[in-house]
Motif scaffolding. Structure first.
Motif, PDB file in Angstrom:
ATOM      1  N   GLY A 294      11.455  11.912  -0.319  1.00 48.05           N
ATOM      2  CA  GLY A 294      11.273  11.168   0.917  1.00 48.05           C
ATOM      3  C   GLY A 294       9.862  11.166   1.466  1.00 48.05           C
ATOM      4  N   ALA A 295       8.953  11.909   0.846  1.00 45.47           N
ATOM      5  CA  ALA A 295       7.573  11.935   1.324  1.00 45.47           C
ATOM      6  C   ALA A 295       6.902  10.591   1.074  1.00 45.47           C
ATOM      7  N   VAL A 296       6.071  10.145   2.028  1.00 40.65           N
ATOM      8  CA  VAL A 296       5.311   8.900   1.863  1.00 40.65           C
ATOM      9  C   VAL A 296       4.108   9.187   0.980  1.00 40.65           C
ATOM     10  N   GLU A 297       4.089   8.604  -0.214  1.00 41.42           N
ATOM     11  CA  GLU A 297       3.024   8.855  -1.165  1.00 41.42           C
ATOM     12  C   GLU A 297       1.916   7.808  -1.109  1.00 41.42           C
ATOM     13  N   GLU A 298       2.292   6.589  -0.777  1.00 39.07           N
ATOM     14  CA  GLU A 298       1.321   5.495  -0.832  1.00 39.07           C
ATOM     15  C   GLU A 298       1.702   4.445   0.201  1.00 39.07           C
ATOM     16  N   VAL A 299       0.666   3.830   0.790  1.00 43.85           N
ATOM     17  CA  VAL A 299       0.873   2.769   1.766  1.00 43.85           C
ATOM     18  C   VAL A 299       0.060   1.558   1.346  1.00 43.85           C
ATOM     19  N   MET A 300       0.714   0.402   1.306  1.00 47.27           N
ATOM     20  CA  MET A 300       0.015  -0.857   1.089  1.00 47.27           C
ATOM     21  C   MET A 300      -0.282  -1.487   2.449  1.00 47.27           C
ATOM     22  N   GLU A 301      -1.507  -1.948   2.605  1.00 47.82           N
ATOM     23  CA  GLU A 301      -1.942  -2.498   3.877  1.00 47.82           C
ATOM     24  C   GLU A 301      -2.435  -3.926   3.687  1.00 47.82           C
ATOM     25  N   ASP A 302      -2.068  -4.807   4.620  1.00 49.56           N
ATOM     26  CA  ASP A 302      -2.518  -6.196   4.565  1.00 49.56           C
ATOM     27  C   ASP A 302      -2.568  -6.747   5.984  1.00 49.56           C
ATOM     28  N   CYS A 303      -3.773  -6.895   6.522  1.00 48.16           N
ATOM     29  CA  CYS A 303      -3.925  -7.409   7.884  1.00 48.16           C
ATOM     30  C   CYS A 303      -4.071  -8.930   7.920  1.00 48.16           C
ATOM     31  N   THR A 304      -4.065  -9.580   6.735  1.00 50.29           N
ATOM     32  CA  THR A 304      -4.193 -11.041   6.719  1.00 50.29           C
ATOM     33  C   THR A 304      -2.864 -11.725   7.021  1.00 50.29           C
ATOM     34  N   ALA A 305      -1.758 -11.081   6.617  1.00 49.00           N
ATOM     35  CA  ALA A 305      -0.431 -11.671   6.861  1.00 49.00           C
ATOM     36  C   ALA A 305       0.576 -10.558   7.068  1.00 49.00           C
ATOM     37  N   PRO A 306       0.420  -9.741   8.114  1.00 51.65           N
ATOM     38  CA  PRO A 306       1.346  -8.632   8.328  1.00 51.65           C
ATOM     39  C   PRO A 306       2.752  -9.130   8.610  1.00 51.65           C
ATOM     40  N   GLY A 307       3.726  -8.382   8.102  1.00 50.01           N
ATOM     41  CA  GLY A 307       5.106  -8.698   8.407  1.00 50.01           C
ATOM     42  C   GLY A 307       5.775  -9.720   7.522  1.00 50.01           C
ATOM     43  N   ALA A 308       5.062 -10.299   6.557  1.00 48.21           N
ATOM     44  CA  ALA A 308       5.651 -11.364   5.748  1.00 48.21           C
ATOM     45  C   ALA A 308       6.396 -10.845   4.530  1.00 48.21           C
ATOM     46  N   ILE A 309       6.277  -9.567   4.202  1.00 51.20           N
ATOM     47  CA  ILE A 309       6.829  -9.029   2.964  1.00 51.20           C
ATOM     48  C   ILE A 309       8.219  -8.449   3.215  1.00 51.20           C
ATOM     49  N   SER A 310       9.178  -8.858   2.382  1.00 50.93           N
ATOM     50  CA  SER A 310      10.550  -8.374   2.518  1.00 50.93           C
ATOM     51  C   SER A 310      10.967  -7.454   1.381  1.00 50.93           C
ATOM     52  N   GLU A 311      10.235  -7.463   0.263  1.00 46.82           N
ATOM     53  CA  GLU A 311      10.615  -6.626  -0.875  1.00 46.82           C
ATOM     54  C   GLU A 311       9.424  -6.406  -1.789  1.00 46.82           C
ATOM     55  N   VAL A 312       9.385  -5.219  -2.396  1.00 42.03           N
ATOM     56  CA  VAL A 312       8.377  -4.891  -3.399  1.00 42.03           C
ATOM     57  C   VAL A 312       9.096  -4.367  -4.630  1.00 42.03           C
ATOM     58  N   GLU A 313       8.893  -5.028  -5.745  1.00 41.89           N
ATOM     59  CA  GLU A 313       9.500  -4.643  -7.017  1.00 41.89           C
ATOM     60  C   GLU A 313       8.375  -4.292  -7.985  1.00 41.89           C
TER      61      GLU A 313
END
Length: 334
Positions: A294-313
């Motif tokens: 459950g530890a957070v290992e990595e964070v993806m950041e995007d300030c150009t279009a925040p909130g648009a992502i619903s899934e990462v595969e």
């Protein structure tokens, strides 16, 4: 899933959480491999690959399931819900008609049969064979209560049990913002046994249960609880069977969750919360990778279009990004 109104509304109200410093990686630092345009469709909420690695497959806002044709570089029709035939469905955002056209959200293939299971927000749990066509409803109620907002799905590939979330007993998908604002906690975690057709309620009283992912050994199931900004762990086997605990608190409102081949998990953030951690400030988190503990290992950041992502595969050396609003699936090299 979310809308632009949701992104801006919550950004100004929830920007205060401080978490342990993970590795932060701006999306701008990754090479874009491809943008798989969906025109005129939009909203590829979830992504799935079949047992042969074919696809991806995705569900879009007009209720249909599409399959990527790599040789022709286009999306081909694959499946639709069992409509009556008089509906006008099509176009990028037919939200007003999604209750009759359908809105596919979570997708998952059963490897042994090749069947694709579809969590449709309005039609319930459906499945379609490996050749596509009209999907067949397989579960639409539990304990006499209709599936009102079917959302996530995952499958125990060894045992054949299908798990799904019903996000609310009161609010439909297109009213999800009110679901969150009211603090509605009528969501459920359910199981479906294909051999008997039995649908069981495993958990109730959840605040917007959303995506699902089983761990690599089939010991537990992870559920993103959107309103409470966390991931819950429901134990399927062992001494804790039937119990639930908090797997991870998050810096944002989670949407779908996907397990990698390594066994860790990517969680898409429908809207991230800025973290004031001095060593690794995170302004616009859009996805996090969680370790098996459950530890957070990595964070993806995007300030150009925040909130648009619903899934990462994560697959084939790339990160495939689904979105409830964009007219394409985006693929990044890792």
């Amino acid at each position: 899933m979310a809308t632009p109104l949701f992104f801006f509304f919550f950004f100004f109200f929830f920007a205060d959480q401080v978490l342990a410093a993970p590795r932060v990686k701006p999306l701008a630092d990754l090479q874009v491999r491809a943008e798989l345009a969906l025109d005129p469709a939009a909203g590829p909420e979830s992504i799935a690959f079949d047992s042969n690695g074919g696809g991806p497959y995705t569900g879009v806002a007009d209720g249909s399931i599409l399959r990527w044709n790599a040789s022709a570089r286009r999306w081909d029709p694959f499946s639709n819900p069992p409509r009556h035939g008089n509906e006008t469905c099509g176009g990028p955002y037919p939200q007003i008609t999604e209750n009759v056209c359908g809105r596919p959200l979570g997708l998952q293939f059963e490897h042994s049969s090749g069947d694709l299971y579809i969590a449709d927000a309005y039609f319930g749990l459906m499945k379609v064979g490996p050749d596509g066509g009209t999907a067949e409803p397989v579960a639409f109620e539990a304990e006499g209560q209709p599936l009102f907002f079917t959302n996530g799905v995952d499958i125990d590939q060894k045992r054949g049990t299908v798990y799904l979330t019903d996000s609310s007993a009161h609010f439909r998908r297109r009213d999800f913002l009110m679901l969150m604002l009211t603090g509605d906690a009528t969501g459920r975690l359910l199981s479906y046994e294909k051999g008997t057709g039995e649908v069981k309620v495993l958990l109730r009283g959840l605040a917007f249960p959303n995506g699902l992912a089983m761990d690599k050994d089939g010991e537990f199931l992870l559920i993103t609880e959107t309103t409470n900004r966390r991931v819950l762990r429901y134990w399927l086997r062992g001494p804790k069977k039937g119990k639930v605990d908090v797997f991870a608190d998050l810096m944002g409102f989670p949407d779908n969750i996907k397990r990698t081949e390594r066994g860790d998990f990517w969680v898409a953030l429908g809207l991230g919360r800025a973290s004031a951690e001095a060593e690794a400030p995170v302004l616009c988190p859009v996805a996090v990778r969680l370790a098996v503990d459950g530890a957070v290992e990595e964070v993806m950041e995007d300030c150009t279009a925040p909130g648009a992502i619903s899934e990462v595969e994560e697959r084939n050396g790339g990160l495939w990004f689904g979105s409830v609003v964009r007219p394409y699936v985006e693929v990044y090299n890792m």
